[in-house]
Motif scaffolding. Structure first.
Motif, PDB file in Angstrom:
ATOM      1  N   LYS A  61      -6.597   8.535  12.028  1.00  0.00           N
ATOM      2  CA  LYS A  61      -6.778   7.113  12.291  1.00  0.00           C
ATOM      3  C   LYS A  61      -5.421   6.446  12.405  1.00  0.00           C
ATOM      4  O   LYS A  61      -4.475   6.802  11.683  1.00  0.00           O
ATOM      5  CB  LYS A  61      -7.627   6.452  11.206  1.00  0.00           C
ATOM      6  N   PHE A  62      -5.354   5.498  13.321  1.00  0.00           N
ATOM      7  CA  PHE A  62      -4.106   4.785  13.530  1.00  0.00           C
ATOM      8  C   PHE A  62      -3.985   3.663  12.513  1.00  0.00           C
ATOM      9  O   PHE A  62      -4.979   3.040  12.138  1.00  0.00           O
ATOM     10  CB  PHE A  62      -4.026   4.259  14.969  1.00  0.00           C
ATOM     11  N   LEU A  63      -2.752   3.442  12.059  1.00  0.00           N
ATOM     12  CA  LEU A  63      -2.462   2.455  11.025  1.00  0.00           C
ATOM     13  C   LEU A  63      -1.611   1.336  11.615  1.00  0.00           C
ATOM     14  O   LEU A  63      -0.845   1.567  12.554  1.00  0.00           O
ATOM     15  CB  LEU A  63      -1.699   3.117   9.870  1.00  0.00           C
ATOM     16  N   ASP A  64      -1.744   0.169  11.047  1.00  0.00           N
ATOM     17  CA  ASP A  64      -0.871  -0.929  11.463  1.00  0.00           C
ATOM     18  C   ASP A  64       0.557  -0.612  11.042  1.00  0.00           C
ATOM     19  O   ASP A  64       0.795  -0.154   9.911  1.00  0.00           O
ATOM     20  CB  ASP A  64      -1.305  -2.238  10.807  1.00  0.00           C
ATOM     21  N   HIS A  65       1.492  -0.845  11.935  1.00  0.00           N
ATOM     22  CA  HIS A  65       2.902  -0.627  11.636  1.00  0.00           C
ATOM     23  C   HIS A  65       3.694  -1.668  12.408  1.00  0.00           C
ATOM     24  O   HIS A  65       3.387  -1.935  13.574  1.00  0.00           O
ATOM     25  CB  HIS A  65       3.335   0.791  12.038  1.00  0.00           C
ATOM     26  N   THR A  66       4.698  -2.241  11.781  1.00  0.00           N
ATOM     27  CA  THR A  66       5.404  -3.377  12.375  1.00  0.00           C
ATOM     28  C   THR A  66       6.118  -3.034  13.682  1.00  0.00           C
ATOM     29  O   THR A  66       6.009  -3.768  14.651  1.00  0.00           O
ATOM     30  CB  THR A  66       6.422  -3.966  11.391  1.00  0.00           C
ATOM     31  N   ALA A  67       6.861  -1.943  13.727  1.00  0.00           N
ATOM     32  CA  ALA A  67       7.666  -1.668  14.915  1.00  0.00           C
ATOM     33  C   ALA A  67       7.330  -0.344  15.589  1.00  0.00           C
ATOM     34  O   ALA A  67       7.619  -0.157  16.769  1.00  0.00           O
ATOM     35  CB  ALA A  67       9.139  -1.679  14.545  1.00  0.00           C
TER      36      ALA A  67
END
Length: 142
Positions: free
Chosen positions: A4-10
């Motif tokens: 699963k893809f995770l939120d990441h800032t950059a």
């Protein structure tokens, strides 16, 4: 979905979980592929490529494996569709990965590159086995 893809800032991050270590590596490879490109049509002329990696930790091995796949996608313009015979063995203080990739040359009209992956990082990566399953987090530098 095994990842699963995770939120990441950059950058782009994903978490992978599998019942086997080999499955963890295969699922990580397909997550990387999903980040890199979207294929509308794969040609019929399949090729086989062999990957071999030797490292001293599982994290180093996963980064090396994914970097080799990234190199094939972005520099050799070749994409895998199947990963078979992936094995991971420990011997003489090293961990060896070998596998066969089945894939094709990337047809520019059939492939939409989503984002260029500069590198696979070690940030927050730790391969662990908990409750009978292997898991890790992978952060891609884009």
């Amino acid at each position: 979905m095994p990842y699963k893809f995770l939120d990441h800032t950059a950058d782009v991050a994903f978490e992978v979980e599998s019942e086997t270590l080999e499955g963890l590596f295969v699922d990580s490879a397909f997550a990387l592929k999903e980040v890199a490109c979207e294929l509308s049509n794969i040609g019929s002329k399949s090729e086989t490529k062999i990957i071999n990696c030797n490292e001293i930790t599982l994290e180093l091995l996963l980064v090396e494996f994914l970097n080799q796949l990234n190199f094939l996608i972005f520099f050799k313009k070749w994409i895998f569709t199947t990963i078979q015979k992936l094995s991971i063995n420990k011997a003489d203080g090293e961990i060896n990965l070998s596998c066969e990739l089945i894939g094709n040359k990337i047809d520019a009209e059939a492939c939409n590159f989503k984002v260029e992956i500069k590198a696979i990082t070690f940030h927050q990566m730790k391969i662990e086995k908990r409750k009978g399953k292997y898991s890790t987090k992978v952060v891609l530098d884009i």
